[in-house]
Write a protein that holds these residues in place. Structure first.
Motif, short mmCIF file in Angstrom:
data_model
loop_
_atom_site.label_atom_id
_atom_site.label_comp_id
_atom_site.label_asym_id
_atom_site.label_seq_id
_atom_site.Cartn_x
_atom_site.Cartn_y
_atom_site.Cartn_z
N LYS A 103 0.83 -1.21 0.00
CA LYS A 103 0.00 0.00 0.00
C LYS A 103 0.86 1.25 0.00
N LYS A 104 1.91 1.20 0.75
CA LYS A 104 2.79 2.35 0.84
C LYS A 104 3.54 2.59 -0.47
N SER A 105 3.98 1.50 -1.08
CA SER A 105 4.90 1.64 -2.21
C SER A 105 4.23 1.51 -3.58
N GLY A 106 3.03 1.00 -3.60
CA GLY A 106 2.37 0.79 -4.89
C GLY A 106 2.81 -0.50 -5.57
N PHE A 107 3.62 -1.24 -4.93
CA PHE A 107 4.10 -2.53 -5.44
C PHE A 107 2.99 -3.55 -5.23
N ILE A 108 2.86 -4.50 -6.16
CA ILE A 108 1.86 -5.55 -5.91
C ILE A 108 2.56 -6.90 -5.80
N THR A 109 2.46 -7.49 -4.64
CA THR A 109 3.12 -8.77 -4.40
C THR A 109 2.24 -9.89 -4.96
N ARG A 110 2.89 -10.78 -5.70
CA ARG A 110 2.15 -11.97 -6.18
C ARG A 110 2.86 -13.23 -5.69
N GLN A 111 3.85 -13.71 -6.49
CA GLN A 111 4.53 -14.93 -6.07
C GLN A 111 5.47 -14.64 -4.89
N VAL A 112 5.45 -15.53 -3.90
CA VAL A 112 6.38 -15.43 -2.78
C VAL A 112 6.99 -16.80 -2.53
N LEU A 113 8.34 -16.83 -2.54
CA LEU A 113 9.02 -18.09 -2.21
C LEU A 113 9.89 -17.84 -0.98
N CYS A 114 9.59 -18.55 0.13
CA CYS A 114 10.39 -18.41 1.35
C CYS A 114 11.15 -19.70 1.61
N VAL A 115 12.47 -19.56 1.81
CA VAL A 115 13.31 -20.73 2.10
C VAL A 115 14.05 -20.48 3.40
N PRO A 116 14.01 -21.43 4.33
CA PRO A 116 14.74 -21.21 5.60
C PRO A 116 16.24 -21.39 5.43
N MET A 117 17.02 -20.64 6.21
CA MET A 117 18.48 -20.82 6.24
C MET A 117 18.82 -21.42 7.60
N LYS A 118 19.53 -22.54 7.55
CA LYS A 118 19.89 -23.21 8.81
C LYS A 118 21.34 -23.62 8.76
N PHE A 119 21.96 -23.66 9.91
CA PHE A 119 23.30 -24.22 9.99
C PHE A 119 23.33 -25.14 11.20
N GLN A 120 23.58 -26.41 10.93
CA GLN A 120 23.58 -27.43 12.00
C GLN A 120 22.38 -27.26 12.91
N LYS A 121 21.22 -27.27 12.29
CA LYS A 121 19.92 -27.22 12.99
C LYS A 121 19.63 -25.87 13.67
N GLU B 151 19.94 -24.46 -2.27
CA GLU B 151 21.39 -24.49 -2.35
C GLU B 151 21.98 -23.15 -1.89
N LEU B 152 21.33 -22.09 -2.37
CA LEU B 152 21.75 -20.75 -1.99
C LEU B 152 21.63 -20.56 -0.47
N ALA B 153 20.51 -21.06 0.09
CA ALA B 153 20.27 -20.91 1.53
C ALA B 153 21.37 -21.60 2.33
N THR B 154 21.79 -22.78 1.85
CA THR B 154 22.86 -23.50 2.56
C THR B 154 24.16 -22.69 2.54
N SER B 155 24.51 -22.18 1.34
CA SER B 155 25.75 -21.38 1.24
C SER B 155 25.68 -20.13 2.12
N LEU B 156 24.53 -19.46 2.04
CA LEU B 156 24.39 -18.24 2.85
C LEU B 156 24.50 -18.55 4.34
N SER B 157 23.88 -19.66 4.76
CA SER B 157 23.91 -20.01 6.18
C SER B 157 25.34 -20.18 6.66
N ILE B 158 26.13 -20.90 5.82
CA ILE B 158 27.53 -21.12 6.21
C ILE B 158 28.29 -19.79 6.27
N ALA B 159 28.08 -18.98 5.22
CA ALA B 159 28.80 -17.70 5.16
C ALA B 159 28.44 -16.82 6.36
N ILE B 160 27.14 -16.76 6.65
CA ILE B 160 26.70 -15.90 7.77
C ILE B 160 27.21 -16.45 9.10
#
Ligand SMILES: [Zn+2]
Length: 766
Positions: free
Chosen positions: A122-140, A167-176
């Protein structure tokens, strides 16, 4: 077949780009790089319109991200709960793939409490449609969530997208995770790196750093301050150390720095600066310089870009926190007028008034109330200087009695302020910090000095003495050292005869000029005024003083350090090798100094000095008692000026005709014979009495006045010196030669209405 090859080629291409991203992620040095910069290129990989990378704060049960909207950074905070898409992904640890965020039914299928927060849309005028959420975990352990929004082709995310996202989530988890871990281990290494300079100079060692890092006050006041306060590292060394460490200039407080223009200053309130420890400092070659306590703090540096967007380059200078506070006071409150932003009562009101008994405990003696204590002590000193106070007395009492602050003005103490008893440790501690004394030592007296320009807007020095008092307390007495310019010669209050004789003596090519009197009788001031008469470019003048209170351009002034063997005598000897015309030696404390001074004056130099003697004639016998050679001394002596300070009557004084008995008494005190010779008509005598008005604080007196007794080294006097005559003969001869005694000088000044007899009698007592 052809189609399959194309898909394969596409996938290979995609895979290669993904690997590039993953490499980029692993080379990221900090979270900001990942959260803000790498993020955009990841979005490209998924052909997505937006991507948000959330980090989990599991303690507070929140997901946090930063986005750059326009020129500003904003934090997005989402609770870890089943009501939001990212929160739900975090809490369940599963992938959430939504085709249309506005389809309530689709959301309900994923989770019964799941909703879509459309406020951002509403604030930005953007319209959200597709949303993909992936969890990032490291050793649980939950690290965060990647949220990918809107496929630019407006098609739902498929299994390929999901597998790459994972795959990206795994790499990011390790990096973070690595960045987090790095920041923990570097804390240990960082201590060593931060104090490299001190380590190199052997001012600290690993053991001491370890000890300091576990000091209970580290959390509150920081490791640097702990090292300075508790482990004896000097401010200068710490400043050098931090300058090396940060690789930037590190400055102290300089009250002559001009403030920037109001427009720049007024963008930030001083209250905020006081909390954030920075201040806009100067502009040079269109670069804005900011003074900051931690010039490596990227967070504040980023923030500053938005406060001063027109400056393409902002440069950072390091400074200690109290110096930053001083600059804030100087720039925003224009120094003295409100260096402590308001009256003493305002500051006292800021002190914590809670009845917490712990506050009294020693470990908290300088705590979060620090900045108020700093202001309070500064205010006390500034008020003292403005009111021409000579000494400040800080007097704590046992139990719950308030700390008393008294100030000596014109020779008398007055109560200035009472301060809540809870600060009876904090105030002496603050003063000891300012004067580089050992704050943990409270059983022995200590003395030191405050160079106030480092802490406040005035260029003055204070001598500090601490004295342990009953109940394991500590009194502190600060002497405000007279600063700056000497009093002009014609304002010394010398009578015509005295002025003429003294002026003639200081214009001699060689000889000895002495100013004598008890402590606090203004000897040094008078000496400097006399020297100012001959302070010209063709005369080389060396002075040895302890302390250097008054400074004069043209003089070469030297501070002696008796503790390290640099005594007055040593200074005198070094001057003799340094081509002097005139030498001033602060005090003839001992025979050695007196002998060298006489020797100097007989070898073609004009020598000035002081002595703690009561009268001018007594000075001669005192020096002869020190076994000074009477022949050399008699040759050297030009004049001896004894001095006292009496309180000057305020303009509210009242004239009156004295009674006959009062006049008789005065004549007796003056000496009948001398009174007759002085040619004063008793019937014409008028006196003045003190009254009291707002200007003088109802005391009737304002400022002080010198009373003098000037003995001239005439031939007759010289011959008495050679014969080691008794003091009475010397006095008689001196009076014969035109000297008026201190008492006589005082009485004459009473007749002029400058002071009253009470004052004269008080200061001329033997
Ligand atoms: Zn008055």
């Amino acid at each position: 077949m052809q189609q399959e090859t194309n898909v394969l080629r596409q996938q290979l291409e995609y895979r290669k780009r993904l690997m590039d991203k993953i490499n980029e992620i692993h080379s990221a040095e900090n979270l900001n790089t990942i959260l803000i910069h790498i993020k955009d290129s990841i979005a490209g990989l998924f052909n997505a319109e937006r991507i948000t990378i959330y980090l989990a704060d599991t303690k507070r049960n929140l997901l946090i991200s930063k986005v750059k909207s326009g020129a500003e950074f904003q934090q997005i905070i989402v609770p870890i709960s089943d009501t939001s898409l990212a929160g739900s992904c975090a809490i369940t640890g599963t992938i959430i793939n939504i085709k249309n965020a506005y389809d309530i039914n689709e959301l309900k299928m994923v989770g019964s409490n799941l909703t879509f927060d459309d406020s951002w849309d509403k604030k930005s005028g953007f319209i959200t449609r597709q949303v993909l959420c992936v969890p990032m975990k490291f050793q649980k352990t939950l690290i965060g969530v990647i949220q990918i929004i809107n496929n630019k082709g407006d098609i739902p995310y498929d299994t390929t997208d999901i597998s790459y996202a994972l795959e990206l989530a795994t790499s990011l988890s390790i990096a973070i995770h690595n960045i987090y871990r790095l920041s923990l281990t570097t804390k240990v290494i960082r201590h060593k790196a931060r104090y490299n300079y001190l380590l190199d100079k052997n001012l600290v060692d690993d053991k001491l750093l370890e000890k300091a890092s576990t000091h209970p006050e580290v959390v509150k006041i920081g490791m640097d301050t702990v090292l300075m306060r508790e482990f004896g590292i000097s401010r200068d060394d710490m400043a050098k150390n931090l300058s090396f460490y940060f690789g930037v200039e590190f400055i102290g407080y300089d009250p002559t720095v001009p403030p920037l223009e109001d427009e720049l200053l007024n963008r930030v309130k001083p209250d905020r600066l006081n909390k954030e420890w920075w201040v806009p400092f100067k502009i040079e070659n269109s670069v804005l310089h900011i003074v900051m306590d931690d010039p490596a703090d990227l967070g504040r540096q980023d923030m500053l870009k938005f406060v001063y967007p027109e400056y393409k380059r902002i440069s950072f200078i390091g400074a200690f926190r109290d110096d930053i506070l001083n600059y804030i006071n100087l720039f925003y409150y224009h120094g003295a007028s409100s260096a402590s932003s308001g009256s003493i009562d305002d500051i006292l009101n800021k002190l914590d008034s809670s009845e917490d008994p712990e506050v009294e405990s020693e470990s908290q003696r300088v705590s979060e109330q620090d900045s108020v204590i700093v202001q309070l002590v500064n205010k006390i000193i500034i008020d003292a200087v403005n009111n021409k106070v000579s000494d400040i007395h800080i007097e704590p009492f046992p139990g719950k009695e308030d700390v008393q602050v008294r100030m000596r003005v014109d020779g008398r103490c007055k109560i200035y302020q009472k301060i809540p008893y809870r600060y009876k440790y904090a105030i002496p501690s603050r003063i000891k910090i300012m004067s580089n004394l050992d704050i943990s030592e409270r059983r022995k007296p200590q003395d030191g000095k405050i160079d106030f320009k480092k802490f406040g807007p005035l260029n003055i020095e204070l001598r500090v003495a601490t004295v342990p008092t009953a109940g394991q307390l500590e009194d502190v007495v600060l002497r405000v050292l007279a600063s700056g310019e000497p009093i002009p010669y014609d304002k010394l209050g010398l009578t015509d005869r005295n002025s003429r004789v003294l002026d003639a003596c200081v214009k001699q090519p060689y000889g000895l000029v002495l100013v004598v009197g008890p402590t606090g009788s203004g000897k040094t001031t008078t000496l400097h005024s006399a020297i100012s008469v001959i302070n010209t470019v063709d005369t080389k003048i060396w002075t040895a003083e302890d302390p250097v209170e008054i400074t004069q351009r043209g003089l070469r002034q030297v501070q002696v350090h008796p503790k390290i063997g640099f005594t007055f005598a040593a200074a005198l000897r070094s001057f003799l090798r340094a081509d002097p015309d005139v030498i001033m030696v602060g005090e003839m404390r001992d025979q050695e100094t007196a002998e060298i001074a006489v020797e100097c004056s007989l070898t073609g130099h004009l020598v000035f000095s002081t002595l703690h003697t009561n009268s001018a004639p007594e000075t001669i016998t005192r020096l002869l008692d020190m076994e000074l050679d009477p022949f050399s001394f008699s040759d050297a002596i030009l004049c001896i000026l004894a001095q006292r300070l009496a309180r000057r009557l305020c303009s509210c004084k009242e004239e009156y005709i004295p009674s006959q008995s009062e006049i008789d008494e005065i004549i007796l005190e003056y000496g009948e014979e001398h009174f007759a010779k002085a040619g004063i008509v008793a019937a014409d005598i008028k006196l003045y009495r003190s009254v009291g008005c707002p200007k003088c604080g109802d005391t009737g007196y304002k400022g002080r006045l010198g009373l003098h007794e000037l003995l001239e080294g005439t031939d007759a006097i010289k011959s008495l010196v050679k014969r080691k005559s008794e003091v009475e003969f010397i006095r008689k001869q001196a009076i014969e030669d035109g000297m008026t005694t201190l008492k006589q000088d005082g009485i004459l000044k009473c007749f002029q209405g400058l002071t009253d007899l009470k004052e004269v009698r008080k200061v001329c007592i033997k």
